[in-house]
Scaffold this motif. Structure first.
Motif, PDB file in Angstrom:
ATOM      1  N   VAL A 162       5.183  11.139  -2.611  1.00 35.77           N
ATOM      2  CA  VAL A 162       3.935  10.972  -3.356  1.00 35.77           C
ATOM      3  C   VAL A 162       4.074   9.808  -4.334  1.00 35.77           C
ATOM      4  O   VAL A 162       3.166   8.968  -4.466  1.00 35.77           O
ATOM      5  N   TYR A 163       5.189   9.749  -5.030  1.00 37.08           N
ATOM      6  CA  TYR A 163       5.424   8.653  -5.980  1.00 37.08           C
ATOM      7  C   TYR A 163       5.406   7.305  -5.267  1.00 37.08           C
ATOM      8  O   TYR A 163       4.790   6.341  -5.734  1.00 37.08           O
ATOM      9  N   ASN A 164       6.088   7.222  -4.134  1.00 33.75           N
ATOM     10  CA  ASN A 164       6.138   5.955  -3.402  1.00 33.75           C
ATOM     11  C   ASN A 164       4.764   5.564  -2.856  1.00 33.75           C
ATOM     12  O   ASN A 164       4.403   4.390  -2.870  1.00 33.75           O
ATOM     13  N   ILE A 165       4.006   6.534  -2.376  1.00 31.15           N
ATOM     14  CA  ILE A 165       2.659   6.232  -1.882  1.00 31.15           C
ATOM     15  C   ILE A 165       1.767   5.777  -3.037  1.00 31.15           C
ATOM     16  O   ILE A 165       0.961   4.849  -2.889  1.00 31.15           O
ATOM     17  N   TYR A 166       1.917   6.414  -4.184  1.00 31.33           N
ATOM     18  CA  TYR A 166       1.172   5.978  -5.372  1.00 31.33           C
ATOM     19  C   TYR A 166       1.490   4.521  -5.698  1.00 31.33           C
ATOM     20  O   TYR A 166       0.589   3.729  -6.014  1.00 31.33           O
ATOM     21  N   LYS A 167       2.762   4.139  -5.617  1.00 27.12           N
ATOM     22  CA  LYS A 167       3.157   2.770  -5.913  1.00 27.12           C
ATOM     23  C   LYS A 167       2.665   1.799  -4.828  1.00 27.12           C
ATOM     24  O   LYS A 167       2.384   0.630  -5.122  1.00 27.12           O
ATOM     25  N   VAL A 168       2.575   2.266  -3.592  1.00 25.84           N
ATOM     26  CA  VAL A 168       1.964   1.438  -2.547  1.00 25.84           C
ATOM     27  C   VAL A 168       0.544   1.062  -2.947  1.00 25.84           C
ATOM     28  O   VAL A 168       0.125  -0.097  -2.835  1.00 25.84           O
ATOM     29  N   ILE A 169      -0.195   2.035  -3.435  1.00 28.65           N
ATOM     30  CA  ILE A 169      -1.605   1.817  -3.791  1.00 28.65           C
ATOM     31  C   ILE A 169      -1.736   0.960  -5.045  1.00 28.65           C
ATOM     32  O   ILE A 169      -2.581   0.062  -5.107  1.00 28.65           O
ATOM     33  N   THR A 170      -0.893   1.206  -6.027  1.00 32.27           N
ATOM     34  CA  THR A 170      -1.083   0.552  -7.327  1.00 32.27           C
ATOM     35  C   THR A 170      -0.308  -0.754  -7.470  1.00 32.27           C
ATOM     36  O   THR A 170      -0.707  -1.620  -8.252  1.00 32.27           O
ATOM     37  N   VAL A 171       0.792  -0.915  -6.736  1.00 30.36           N
ATOM     38  CA  VAL A 171       1.655  -2.092  -6.917  1.00 30.36           C
ATOM     39  C   VAL A 171       1.751  -2.948  -5.659  1.00 30.36           C
ATOM     40  O   VAL A 171       1.626  -4.177  -5.718  1.00 30.36           O
ATOM     41  N   GLU A 172       1.953  -2.318  -4.494  1.00 32.36           N
ATOM     42  CA  GLU A 172       2.288  -3.057  -3.276  1.00 32.36           C
ATOM     43  C   GLU A 172       1.109  -3.320  -2.344  1.00 32.36           C
ATOM     44  O   GLU A 172       1.301  -3.903  -1.275  1.00 32.36           O
ATOM     45  N   ARG A 173      -0.078  -2.895  -2.694  1.00 26.88           N
ATOM     46  CA  ARG A 173      -1.163  -2.903  -1.719  1.00 26.88           C
ATOM     47  C   ARG A 173      -1.473  -4.290  -1.167  1.00 26.88           C
ATOM     48  O   ARG A 173      -1.810  -4.425   0.015  1.00 26.88           O
ATOM     49  N   GLN A 174      -1.345  -5.334  -1.991  1.00 28.92           N
ATOM     50  CA  GLN A 174      -1.675  -6.672  -1.496  1.00 28.92           C
ATOM     51  C   GLN A 174      -0.673  -7.138  -0.448  1.00 28.92           C
ATOM     52  O   GLN A 174      -1.054  -7.666   0.600  1.00 28.92           O
ATOM     53  N   GLU A 175       0.606  -6.915  -0.714  1.00 33.90           N
ATOM     54  CA  GLU A 175       1.630  -7.311   0.261  1.00 33.90           C
ATOM     55  C   GLU A 175       1.481  -6.530   1.562  1.00 33.90           C
ATOM     56  O   GLU A 175       1.618  -7.081   2.654  1.00 33.90           O
ATOM     57  N   ILE A 176       1.182  -5.246   1.459  1.00 31.09           N
ATOM     58  CA  ILE A 176       1.176  -4.382   2.633  1.00 31.09           C
ATOM     59  C   ILE A 176      -0.108  -4.538   3.452  1.00 31.09           C
ATOM     60  O   ILE A 176      -0.061  -4.626   4.685  1.00 31.09           O
ATOM     61  N   PHE A 177      -1.254  -4.580   2.770  1.00 28.10           N
ATOM     62  CA  PHE A 177      -2.531  -4.567   3.481  1.00 28.10           C
ATOM     63  C   PHE A 177      -3.282  -5.896   3.422  1.00 28.10           C
ATOM     64  O   PHE A 177      -4.388  -5.999   3.950  1.00 28.10           O
ATOM     65  N   GLY A 178      -2.698  -6.905   2.791  1.00 34.33           N
ATOM     66  CA  GLY A 178      -3.405  -8.170   2.592  1.00 34.33           C
ATOM     67  C   GLY A 178      -3.821  -8.870   3.865  1.00 34.33           C
ATOM     68  O   GLY A 178      -4.807  -9.623   3.873  1.00 34.33           O
TER      69      GLY A 178
END
Length: 253
Positions: A95-111
């Motif tokens: 859950v913590y890692n998914i939260y960080k995907v949404i709040t921190v990593e989303r541009q790198e991952i889904f850009g």
């Protein structure tokens, strides 16, 4: 009740000390692999695992937590309770890692999949779609293999973490030339965990269910996945260490 439950109850007893030690080492390594993910996302702004691994593990661990806790309630057997609780702890990590995907990593991952900057709402939609897919994948396979097939699934998750992150590490290495988002320490932990998984005569799988895992294909698989984990670690040694910055002053070793 499926036969696998009886097999596990007969194997995981308090007088089977070698199995309990092997299981404890296996679980500790599994926790360390996600603790390192915490450290990396906090101190370098990138997690070491692709997002689909987080969603897969979340679906896997929550599904099996329910199955194990229900089995524990039916039988009163301590091992089912311990596994169910451990899986819930892993779920909290995810859950913590998914939260960080949404709040921190989303541009790198889904850009690459949207025209402009990735919004939080778009990232949440992507995650929800993945979670639905992963829940269906995990549970239809559990229905084929049987609800007592937890050891088979634990083996698969260890094989996955031994191999899949290396692809992400290579791509990032080509992009920025450094180990940002991963670390030599994590590579060593994953290699050690993979060796422990397939260690002849001393791993949790063969000690608990030799009739399933004490086979040539199991050990051949171990050779392949230990080699992959070693190759991933070797590739990390070829990348430059992360340079401290004002935003991330304490990169992870």
């Amino acid at each position: 009740m499926p036969a696998w439950y009886d097999t596990l109850q007969n194997a995981f007893t308090f007088d089977n000390v070698p199995l309990l030690i092997s299981a404890a080492v296996t679980f500790i390594i599994g926790f360390l692999e996600y603790i390192w993910s915490f450290k990396l996302i906090r101190r370098e702004g990138m997690a070491p695992y692709p997002v689909w691994m987080h969603t897969f593990y979340f679906a896997h661990d929550s599904s099996w937590a329910v199955i194990m806790l229900l089995a524990g309630a039916r039988t009163g057997y301590w091992f089912f309770w311990v596994v169910g609780i451990a899986l819930i702890v892993w779920n909290l990590f995810e859950v913590y890692n998914i939260y960080k995907v949404i709040t921190v990593e989303r541009q790198e991952i889904f850009g690459d999949y949207v025209k402009d900057q990735v919004t939080v709402r778009q990232a949440v939609v992507f995650i929800i779609i993945q979670l639905f897919a992963m829940y269906m994948l995990v549970n239809i396979l559990i229905s084929f293999m049987g609800p007592g097939s937890i050891m088979q699934w634990f083996l698969f998750t260890n094989m996955l973490i031994a191999s899949a992150p290396g692809v992400l590490w290579l791509r990032r290495g080509v992009t920025n030339g450094t180990r940002r988002g991963t670390s030599l320490g994590l590579g060593i932990i994953i290699l050690a965990g993979t060796i422990n998984t397939f260690l002849p005569g001393a791993n949790m799988w063969v000690l608990s269910m030799p009739q399933v895992f004490a086979t040539p294909i199991f050990y051949l698989t171990g050779v392949v996945f230990v080699a992959i984990a070693g190759w991933n670690l070797y590739n990390l040694t070829r990348l430059q260490a992360v340079t401290p910055t004002e935003e991330y002053p304490r990169p992870v070793w």
